[in-house]
Structures are given as C-alpha cells and as structure tokens.
Scaffold this motif. Structure first.
Motif, PDB file in Angstrom:
ATOM      1  N   PRO A 110       0.817  -1.214   0.000  1.00 53.32           N
ATOM      2  CA  PRO A 110       0.000   0.000   0.000  1.00 53.32           C
ATOM      3  C   PRO A 110       0.855   1.272   0.000  1.00 53.32           C
ATOM      4  O   PRO A 110       0.331   2.371  -0.146  1.00 53.32           O
ATOM      5  N   ASN A 111       2.174   1.111   0.191  1.00 55.94           N
ATOM      6  CA  ASN A 111       3.051   2.284   0.120  1.00 55.94           C
ATOM      7  C   ASN A 111       3.236   2.773  -1.313  1.00 55.94           C
ATOM      8  O   ASN A 111       3.720   3.884  -1.540  1.00 55.94           O
ATOM      9  N   GLU A 112       2.859   1.941  -2.284  1.00 54.39           N
ATOM     10  CA  GLU A 112       3.053   2.310  -3.678  1.00 54.39           C
ATOM     11  C   GLU A 112       2.058   3.382  -4.101  1.00 54.39           C
ATOM     12  O   GLU A 112       0.848   3.170  -4.073  1.00 54.39           O
ATOM     13  N   ARG A 113       2.564   4.516  -4.524  1.00 53.62           N
ATOM     14  CA  ARG A 113       1.689   5.565  -5.016  1.00 53.62           C
ATOM     15  C   ARG A 113       0.964   5.087  -6.272  1.00 53.62           C
ATOM     16  O   ARG A 113       1.532   4.382  -7.100  1.00 53.62           O
ATOM     17  N   LEU A 114      -0.276   5.446  -6.425  1.00 54.61           N
ATOM     18  CA  LEU A 114      -1.178   5.112  -7.534  1.00 54.61           C
ATOM     19  C   LEU A 114      -1.754   3.697  -7.419  1.00 54.61           C
ATOM     20  O   LEU A 114      -2.863   3.448  -7.869  1.00 54.61           O
ATOM     21  N   VAL A 115      -0.996   2.759  -6.823  1.00 55.36           N
ATOM     22  CA  VAL A 115      -1.457   1.373  -6.781  1.00 55.36           C
ATOM     23  C   VAL A 115      -2.808   1.249  -6.089  1.00 55.36           C
ATOM     24  O   VAL A 115      -3.726   0.589  -6.589  1.00 55.36           O
ATOM     25  N   LYS A 116      -2.957   1.913  -4.946  1.00 54.12           N
ATOM     26  CA  LYS A 116      -4.208   1.791  -4.184  1.00 54.12           C
ATOM     27  C   LYS A 116      -5.394   2.409  -4.921  1.00 54.12           C
ATOM     28  O   LYS A 116      -6.554   2.150  -4.587  1.00 54.12           O
ATOM     29  N   ASP A 117      -5.102   3.215  -5.954  1.00 44.89           N
ATOM     30  CA  ASP A 117      -6.166   3.887  -6.696  1.00 44.89           C
ATOM     31  C   ASP A 117      -6.514   3.200  -8.007  1.00 44.89           C
ATOM     32  O   ASP A 117      -7.373   3.677  -8.751  1.00 44.89           O
ATOM     33  N   SER A 229       7.876  -8.527  -1.412  1.00 45.76           N
ATOM     34  CA  SER A 229       6.651  -7.927  -0.864  1.00 45.76           C
ATOM     35  C   SER A 229       5.589  -8.982  -0.593  1.00 45.76           C
ATOM     36  O   SER A 229       4.744  -8.814   0.282  1.00 45.76           O
ATOM     37  N   ILE A 230       5.627 -10.106  -1.354  1.00 45.82           N
ATOM     38  CA  ILE A 230       4.691 -11.211  -1.122  1.00 45.82           C
ATOM     39  C   ILE A 230       5.150 -12.052   0.065  1.00 45.82           C
ATOM     40  O   ILE A 230       4.364 -12.415   0.941  1.00 45.82           O
ATOM     41  N   ALA A 231       6.456 -12.354   0.095  1.00 48.46           N
ATOM     42  CA  ALA A 231       6.988 -13.236   1.137  1.00 48.46           C
ATOM     43  C   ALA A 231       6.978 -12.581   2.510  1.00 48.46           C
ATOM     44  O   ALA A 231       6.707 -13.228   3.516  1.00 48.46           O
ATOM     45  N   ALA A 232       7.268 -11.282   2.548  1.00 52.15           N
ATOM     46  CA  ALA A 232       7.356 -10.592   3.847  1.00 52.15           C
ATOM     47  C   ALA A 232       6.696  -9.215   3.757  1.00 52.15           C
ATOM     48  O   ALA A 232       7.361  -8.179   3.835  1.00 52.15           O
ATOM     49  N   PRO A 233       5.361  -9.168   3.580  1.00 49.73           N
ATOM     50  CA  PRO A 233       4.672  -7.893   3.404  1.00 49.73           C
ATOM     51  C   PRO A 233       4.820  -6.941   4.585  1.00 49.73           C
ATOM     52  O   PRO A 233       4.953  -5.720   4.394  1.00 49.73           O
ATOM     53  N   LYS A 234       4.812  -7.461   5.812  1.00 47.28           N
ATOM     54  CA  LYS A 234       4.929  -6.590   6.988  1.00 47.28           C
ATOM     55  C   LYS A 234       6.309  -5.947   7.059  1.00 47.28           C
ATOM     56  O   LYS A 234       6.452  -4.775   7.397  1.00 47.28           O
ATOM     57  N   PHE A 236       8.192  -5.428   4.464  1.00 48.47           N
ATOM     58  CA  PHE A 236       8.210  -4.499   3.325  1.00 48.47           C
ATOM     59  C   PHE A 236       7.581  -3.166   3.719  1.00 48.47           C
ATOM     60  O   PHE A 236       8.106  -2.089   3.409  1.00 48.47           O
ATOM     61  N   GLN A 237       6.454  -3.245   4.427  1.00 50.61           N
ATOM     62  CA  GLN A 237       5.757  -2.026   4.848  1.00 50.61           C
ATOM     63  C   GLN A 237       6.486  -1.321   5.989  1.00 50.61           C
ATOM     64  O   GLN A 237       6.537  -0.090   6.034  1.00 50.61           O
ATOM     65  N   PHE A 238       7.061  -2.101   6.910  1.00 47.93           N
ATOM     66  CA  PHE A 238       7.762  -1.511   8.052  1.00 47.93           C
ATOM     67  C   PHE A 238       8.894  -0.609   7.590  1.00 47.93           C
ATOM     68  O   PHE A 238       9.104   0.489   8.127  1.00 47.93           O
ATOM     69  N   PHE A 239       9.647  -1.053   6.597  1.00 46.68           N
ATOM     70  CA  PHE A 239      10.764  -0.260   6.086  1.00 46.68           C
ATOM     71  C   PHE A 239      10.343   0.715   4.978  1.00 46.68           C
ATOM     72  O   PHE A 239      11.177   1.370   4.376  1.00 46.68           O
ATOM     73  N   LYS A 240       9.003   0.758   4.734  1.00 49.77           N
ATOM     74  CA  LYS A 240       8.441   1.660   3.728  1.00 49.77           C
ATOM     75  C   LYS A 240       9.110   1.485   2.364  1.00 49.77           C
ATOM     76  O   LYS A 240       9.438   2.455   1.673  1.00 49.77           O
ATOM     77  N   LEU A 241       9.322   0.214   2.024  1.00 47.42           N
ATOM     78  CA  LEU A 241       9.928  -0.097   0.732  1.00 47.42           C
ATOM     79  C   LEU A 241       8.886   0.035  -0.374  1.00 47.42           C
ATOM     80  O   LEU A 241       7.681  -0.109  -0.134  1.00 47.42           O
ATOM     81  N   THR A 242       9.340   0.295  -1.573  1.00 47.25           N
ATOM     82  CA  THR A 242       8.446   0.356  -2.728  1.00 47.25           C
ATOM     83  C   THR A 242       9.071  -0.409  -3.880  1.00 47.25           C
ATOM     84  O   THR A 242      10.297  -0.512  -3.982  1.00 47.25           O
ATOM     85  N   ILE A 243       8.221  -0.961  -4.739  1.00 53.61           N
ATOM     86  CA  ILE A 243       8.711  -1.695  -5.899  1.00 53.61           C
ATOM     87  C   ILE A 243       9.148  -0.721  -6.987  1.00 53.61           C
ATOM     88  O   ILE A 243      10.137  -0.924  -7.672  1.00 53.61           O
ATOM     89  N   PHE A 244       8.400   0.381  -7.100  1.00 57.20           N
ATOM     90  CA  PHE A 244       8.654   1.323  -8.184  1.00 57.20           C
ATOM     91  C   PHE A 244       9.333   2.588  -7.686  1.00 57.20           C
ATOM     92  O   PHE A 244       9.006   3.108  -6.615  1.00 57.20           O
ATOM     93  N   ASP A 245      10.248   3.086  -8.474  1.00 60.94           N
ATOM     94  CA  ASP A 245      10.966   4.320  -8.178  1.00 60.94           C
ATOM     95  C   ASP A 245       9.993   5.499  -8.190  1.00 60.94           C
ATOM     96  O   ASP A 245       9.256   5.698  -9.160  1.00 60.94           O
ATOM     97  N   ALA A 246      10.001   6.290  -7.114  1.00 64.82           N
ATOM     98  CA  ALA A 246       9.057   7.409  -6.974  1.00 64.82           C
ATOM     99  C   ALA A 246       9.173   8.403  -8.120  1.00 64.82           C
ATOM    100  O   ALA A 246       8.165   8.956  -8.591  1.00 64.82           O
ATOM    101  N   SER A 247      10.382   8.654  -8.598  1.00 66.09           N
ATOM    102  CA  SER A 247      10.567   9.631  -9.678  1.00 66.09           C
ATOM    103  C   SER A 247       9.958   9.140 -10.986  1.00 66.09           C
ATOM    104  O   SER A 247       9.443   9.932 -11.783  1.00 66.09           O
TER     105      SER A 247
END
Length: 504
Positions: A110-117, A229-234, A236-247
C-alpha cells in the motif's frame, strides 16, 4: 568462546527465520483441507520463485496433481490460498455468491503511489463506483474511435519492418518478435492511454519507453522486490519499501495531469483514455483526485504492456508451427482488405473476422496470459455441493486462487490440450465448452474491463503482419516454449525469434 557464541547466535537466528518461513504451513491441516506439502519460504511456488520454470507450467502441474479435489490448499510463498478446481465451485464463489468474495487480494504494498487507486486494487463500494463509471469508457463505440490511434502505431511498426526487409534484399529476415511487440505495445499505450505520440522504432531510447520498462515487474529488480513484498509484506511495509521508483511514477503523474490541464485550457479533444477519463470525471458524482485519474492510465502498464505483447508473440509462434492455420487466416485477412476498398482497417472490420477470433481465442487458451486470478473472502461462507452437503467453511480473510491455466490445459474440458486447434471456438463447437473452464479475462463482476482494448490491438497487429509477411521458423526459434519459459510470462530467455518473409 566468542566464535562459539557467534555460531550459536547465527544458528538461533537461522532457526527463528526457518520457523517464521513455515509458521503458516499447518493452516489447512487444522481446517481439514487437503493440501500439497510446501517448502520453507517458497511454499508450492519454488519453480517460479527461483525463475526455473514459468508460473503457468508450475500452476498447471500443481492443478493436475490435485484436480480430483474440488478445492485444495496451496501455498503462494508463505501465504495459504484455497484453490478452486471445479467450474461449478468457481461459478458459485465468483458469480452467484460474489458478495462474499468481492475483492482481489492485495499483492502490492500500500506504500506504492497510484497502486491503491487502480480499479483492480480498489475494494467494495469504492471499486463498484469506479467500475460503473469506467464501464462506458470501454464500450465498442469508444474503442471504435480509439482504434484510429492504434492504426498510426501499426503503420510505424510496418515501416520499421519494411526497412528491415529492404536491407535483407527482399528475402526473409529474422526478428525477435518480443522486442518488436514490446515497442509496439509501448507506443500504443503511449498514444491511447497517455495522449503521447512516440515512435519507439525510430527512437528506441525515448523517455516514455525507458521509464515504462521500470514499471514491468515480471522481470529484473522489480520482480525480486515484488517477490519480497509477497513473502514478507509486513517487513516491506515496516521499512516503507516500494517496488517502483518514486521519480518514475511522478513522471507519469505529471504527464497525465499536465495533458488534462492543457486540453481544458485549449479545448482540445483526442479519442484516447485521458479524454474518456476527463469526460467520466465530469459525469461522476465522485470528486476524483489526480492520482485516481492517473492510476487508471497506470493500469495499462500492468494489464496491457506485457500481456498484449506476449499474445501477439505466442499467436505468431503457433502460426509458424501450423502453416495451414496461418494460410487460412491470411485468406481471411486478404478478404477483409478487399472489403475495405482501399480504406484503413477499422474496429468494425476487425470484429468481422471470425477465424481471427478463433485463432486468438485458442492462443489465449493454450498460452494463458493470466495464469490465475484470485478473490478475498470478506464474510464467513459455507460452500455446499449440489446436494447441499457442506464442502468447506471459508473464513473472513481467506485467499482464493482460481487456476486458469490448469483449467485451460485439462483434457476433460479441452481434448488434446497441447494441440493448437482454433476449431474449438467455431460456431459449431463453442457451444460444447463447459462454462467456467475458459477464463482468459477472469470471471464474474471482477473480470478484465479492458478485454476489448486488448483484443483489438492484437488482432490489428496480426492483420497488418500477415498481410505483409509470412511467418516462418528461424534458426533461433525456440523449440520448446512450454519448457523454456520462465517467471510470469511465456517469454523464452533466448528471445522470441522467428523469420518474416515478405509476401509477393
């Protein structure tokens, strides 16, 4: 002493990690559901997780071993999933009792911008509102207008091939169809979804193509971050990691938002997705944010880019192995061109090619692009059979897997499943198909909203390709596509090489 303490500490940490990786593996045993033994960390998905086989092949083999169970437990990494192997059960859960299973599970952080939308990630009433608002965007009338934009991209692709043909002195020349179709798919998405005109054949390093490649998570660094992100979602979220580069994400946001502002200011209309979303926003009672609008364009990279490219490739692969089918399709393509009387290919002409539709339908069956679809249980639910006998009690939070590729390769529903046979989808035989065994675009209210878009792009490209070239095997054509493919799609590591021979 210090060395011993370090070794004991490492052993302790290793043991804790192992226990964590297997902590969910008693789930189905406790609930009385048959399941296949999972392995630490990877569950039942070792092959696709380690990129030693394709997800489609792995899921098909898993389905084959367990298809005698109407429902069976599987483990996607550490995540327990209840797999539905029976078409009647699929109908119950995905259609008849949809209210109990209205959402997809969330694979992306859910940290991924646009994904939740994105529409396919939205839940419950929010999804329903957006789906109802977007459905008119994908009607035949809207696709008819959008097809003109696709035609420009087809023409640029053909110009590129003609140049390659000329340098080959009019003889056959070898092409990696995957590279070709990726460029085409990129250009079609750029013009139809983002209102941007690019030519990746003349300028393969254009910004849109370069940045877009970073959003395809079926390979490269994105794939491994996705698996984490599938294997360890918590974690992934705890460290606020994202799959896609914000820029990279910001680039697409600015592209769409700036285009909307410019069009509103200068009263510009263009038959693309941005225009359709602008019109939908005006008609909707919901006050859409910029991110919600951009997210619907963003979906095209996840749903259309790789899939549409792969569908052209796998269909072309079958045509070179089945010259009689290719010749019959070529005759239909020629008849269509003559019927156009010099005019450009259009949406209506594409819809009037029955054999083309049969060929594409069979390609979608044999080379299933979406190997599986899923659901998430939102209310406790008791599944019963036709006689009212209880089969299983689903609980809130249960994750459901529908093995599309397994069903498509089941000889009980599709005799000789490895044979490429478009006649399965002829008017005479398609009535024999068992309902809910052929699901190329998903099933029920949450099926793919963009299937018309995908089909018209693929049919348009194959029309142009066959009209100008005969597709043959080349020395580098993959002999065993089923065995050589890796990961989430049917792309062989060596490339999708084939020979194109100009028609006289």
């Amino acid at each position: 002493m210090a060395v011993l303490e370090i070794c004991l500490a490492l052993l302790g940490i290793g043991f804790l990690i192992y226990k964590w990786s297997t902590a969910t593996f008693k789930t189905f045993e406790k609930r009385g559901l048959p399941f296949e033994k999972p392995y630490p960390f990877v569950g039942n998905m070792a092959g696709s997780a380690f990129q030693t086989t394709s997800f489609q092949k792995q899921l098909t083999e898993l389905y084959d071993r367990n298809r005698h169970h109407k429902i069976v437990g599987i483990f996607n990494m550490r995540t327990p999933m209840i797999q539905l192997n029976d078409p009647e059960v699929i109908k119950k859960i995905c259609v008849k009792d949809f209210d109990y299973f209205p959402n997809h599970q969330i694979f992306l952080s859910p940290n991924e911008r646009l994904v939740k939308d994105m529409l396919n990630v939205m839940k419950d009433q929010r999804w329903k509102h957006m789906r109802n608002t977007l459905t008119p965007v994908f009607t035949a009338a809207k696709m008819r207008n959008m097809f003109t934009l696709m035609n420009d991209s087809f023409a640029e692709c053909l110009q590129h091939l003609n140049t390659a043909s000329g340098s080959a002195s009019g003889k056959g020349f070898e092409v990696d169809m995957k590279v070709l179709c990726n460029k085409l798919s990129n250009d079609v998405i750029a013009t139809t979804a983002f209102g941007l005109k690019v030519n990746s054949f003349d300028n393969p390093k254009n910004e849109f193509y370069s940045i877009g490649q970073n959003l395809v998570f079926s390979r490269g660094p994105q794939f491994f971050k996705f698996m984490l992100s599938i294997a360890a979602p918590k974690l992934f979220q705890f460290f606020k990691l994202t799959i896609f580069d914000a820029s990279k994400v910001e680039y697409f946001v600015r592209l769409v938002v700036d285009a909307i502002k410019y069009r509103e200011k200068h009263n510009i209309h263009r038959p693309d997705m941005i225009q359709l979303l602008m019109e939908s926003k005006k008609e909707s009672q919901d006050n859409w944010s910029d991110d919600e609008i951009v997210a619907q364009c963003f979906i095209f990279f996840f749903a259309a880019f790789e899939n549409n490219s792969n569908l052209v490739c796998t269909t072309a692969y079958e045509l070179l192995h089945n010259p009689d089918i290719q010749e019959r399709l070529y005759e239909e393509v020629k008849d269509t061109k003559e019927a156009l009387s010099g005019g450009s290919l259009n949406y209506d002409a594409v819809q009037k090619m029955p054999y083309m539709d049969m060929v594409i339908s069979e390609s979608l069956r044999k080379w299933t692009l979406a190997a599986a679809t899923d659901r998430h249980c939102s209310k406790d639910y008791t599944l019963t059979d036709e006689d009212g006998k209880k089969l299983f009690d689903f609980k809130v939070g249960d994750r459901i897997n529908i093995p599309i590729t397994g069903l498509h390769m089941d000889e009980r529903y599709f005799p000789e499943p490895k044979k490429f046979d478009p006649e399965r989808f002829s008017e005479e035989r398609k009535g024999d198909l068992v309902p809910y065994t052929y699901l190329p675009f998903g099933v029920g209210p949450r099926n793919c909203i963009g299937n018309r878009y995908a089909l018209m792009q693929v049919k348009g490209m194959l029309y142009n390709l066959l009209l100008n070239y005969k597709i043959e095997a080349s020395p580098r054509t993959e002999k065993d596509l089923w065995g050589s493919a890796r990961g989430f799609n049917f792309t062989p590591r060596s490339g999708f090489w084939m020979q194109l021979v100009p028609r006289k």
